[in-house]
Design a protein around this motif. Structure first.
Motif, PDB file in Angstrom:
ATOM      1  N   TYR A   1       0.825  -0.847  -0.136  1.00 21.36           N
ATOM      2  CA  TYR A   1       0.161   0.218  -0.038  1.00 21.36           C
ATOM      3  C   TYR A   1       1.041   1.339  -0.046  1.00 21.36           C
ATOM      4  O   TYR A   1       1.028   2.540   1.204  1.00 21.36           O
ATOM      5  CB  TYR A   1      -1.070  -0.320   1.338  1.00 21.36           C
ATOM      6  CG  TYR A   1      -1.957  -1.129   1.272  1.00 21.36           C
ATOM      7  CD1 TYR A   1      -2.432  -1.853   0.262  1.00 21.36           C
ATOM      8  CD2 TYR A   1      -1.438  -1.656   2.456  1.00 21.36           C
ATOM      9  CE1 TYR A   1      -3.074  -3.154   0.309  1.00 21.36           C
ATOM     10  CE2 TYR A   1      -2.712  -3.180   2.360  1.00 21.36           C
ATOM     11  CZ  TYR A   1      -3.016  -3.667   2.027  1.00 21.36           C
ATOM     12  OH  TYR A   1      -3.807  -4.839   1.456  1.00 21.36           O
TER      13      TYR A   1
ATOM     14  N   MET B   1      -1.898   2.058   4.856  1.00 22.70           N
ATOM     15  CA  MET B   1      -2.556   1.231   5.617  1.00 22.70           C
ATOM     16  C   MET B   1      -3.226   1.256   6.345  1.00 22.70           C
ATOM     17  O   MET B   1      -3.179   2.464   7.208  1.00 22.70           O
ATOM     18  CB  MET B   1      -1.406   0.404   5.900  1.00 22.70           C
ATOM     19  CG  MET B   1      -1.031  -0.832   6.145  1.00 22.70           C
ATOM     20  SD  MET B   1       0.272  -1.939   6.318  1.00 22.70           S
ATOM     21  CE  MET B   1       0.523  -0.842   7.736  1.00 22.70           C
TER      22      MET B   1
ATOM     23  N   ARG C   1      -6.033  -2.622   2.831  1.00 26.35           N
ATOM     24  CA  ARG C   1      -5.567  -0.703   2.081  1.00 26.35           C
ATOM     25  C   ARG C   1      -6.218   0.315   3.122  1.00 26.35           C
ATOM     26  O   ARG C   1      -7.667  -0.098   3.509  1.00 26.35           O
ATOM     27  CB  ARG C   1      -5.811  -1.541   0.857  1.00 26.35           C
ATOM     28  CG  ARG C   1      -5.796   0.779  -0.127  1.00 26.35           C
ATOM     29  CD  ARG C   1      -5.809  -0.022  -1.335  1.00 26.35           C
ATOM     30  NE  ARG C   1      -4.969  -0.821  -1.708  1.00 26.35           N
ATOM     31  CZ  ARG C   1      -4.065  -0.869  -2.828  1.00 26.35           C
ATOM     32  NH1 ARG C   1      -3.391   0.599  -2.536  1.00 26.35           N
ATOM     33  NH2 ARG C   1      -3.069  -1.733  -3.531  1.00 26.35           N
TER      34      ARG C   1
END
Length: 307
Positions: free
Chosen positions: A102, A202, A197
């Motif tokens: 991410y 994150m 995500r």
């Protein structure tokens, strides 16, 4: 400030004390004369017989003495419960393996997971916080803007505005001052953390059970277990080149058994002689399993749920 500086951790470690038993013995030194008609071995036997007759009731002195505790063995506070096999304290806060994801590097993810673990230690294992003191360890881990908001709303009972309508004491687990003491330094922990995500990076979601053995101060016969179900969410992103962990939600979803008729952010334990709690009594009728990690996010507390 570098990510490493931003995410530092200090985990106190208590070393158990060991008791040592001192055993007194008698040391006999025998000097045999050259002209003696009795062997050295016979002299030792004679001398030991003399010692035994002089100390009636003691009997022969063995070479090694092992203390025997005749008192019945007391069950530990977590024995015969599902928490017995849970990990002890921070060892139960196992994080997922770090890897790049991410838009964050592996180093960033590792630092973020370290911070999340620190937050859980500070909010649910820090002794001062758990016993109702100021949660300084948790406050110090928050980013500056969130830290100011947390301090402003800590233990607030009035003066709320539309923006600040929350007592931040609810973000940590604290027994109301003077209502409980820990029966053991061990807190049993079980649960998991998952990664997903988030629009800016994150999201770390934590779902853990903390099982405390407590008693009313000075009254060990009131000892029992309390299960706190913690649910939290931390958003991690890079801002201005620095790693930021923003606590989006950090909530003890349920505590069992505890009073439901006091809403001050603290956990108020229930003891056999506690005043009747009508709210908790109704909640107990529909109580779920306090050890279920998938029990959801609804807040409840109960009186008689077996723990």
């Amino acid at each position: 400030m570098s990510p490493d500086d931003f995410f530092t951790q200090v985990e106190p470690r208590r070393r158990p004390r060991r008791r040592k038993l001192a055993v007194a013995g008698i040391t006999v030194v025998v000097i045999a004369g050259a002209a003696g008609l009795v062997s050295a071995k016979d002299q030792v036997r004679e001398l030991m017989a003399t010692v035994e007759s002089a100390l009636p009731g003691i009997g022969p002195v063995p070479e090694e003495t092992e203390a025997v505790d005749a008192r019945p063995e007391e069950l530990g506070p977590f024995e015969d419960s599902r928490a017995e096999n849970y990990a002890n304290g921070a060892a139960g806060l196992v994080m997922p393996p770090a890897k790049a994801m991410y838009g964050l590097s592996k180093k960033d993810v590792a630092a973020a997971l370290k911070r999340v673990k620190q937050l859980m230690i500070a909010s649910h294992l820090d002794r001062t916080t758990v016993l109702g003191g100021r949660p300084k360890a948790f406050i110090d881990l928050l980013v500056p803007e969130e830290r100011a908001w947390f301090r402003k709303n800590l233990d607030r009972k009035s003066g709320f505005t539309a923006k600040d309508d929350f007592n931040t004491r609810a973000w940590v687990h604290s027994f109301a001052p003077k209502t409980a003491e820990l029966a053991t330094d061990v807190v049993k922990v079980n649960g998991e953390a998952t990664l997903a995500r988030h629009p800016d990076g994150m999201k770390v979601t934590v779902n853990y059970l903390f099982v405390y053995a407590i008693q009313r101060p000075g009254q060990p016969w009131t000892r029992h277990r309390v299960v706190a179900h913690h649910l939290g969410e931390v958003h991690v992103s890079k801002q201005g080149g620095e790693l930021v962990a923003w606590v989006y939600d950090w909530n003890t979803g349920s505590v069992t058994p505890a009073r439901c008729d006091i809403d001050d952010g603290f956990t108020h334990p229930i003891y056999p002689d506690s005043p009747h709690d009508e709210v908790a009594a109704k909640a107990t009728e529909q109580a779920g399993d306090p050890y279920r990690l998938d029990a959801g996010t609804s807040e409840n507390c109960t009186i008689s749920e077996e723990t």
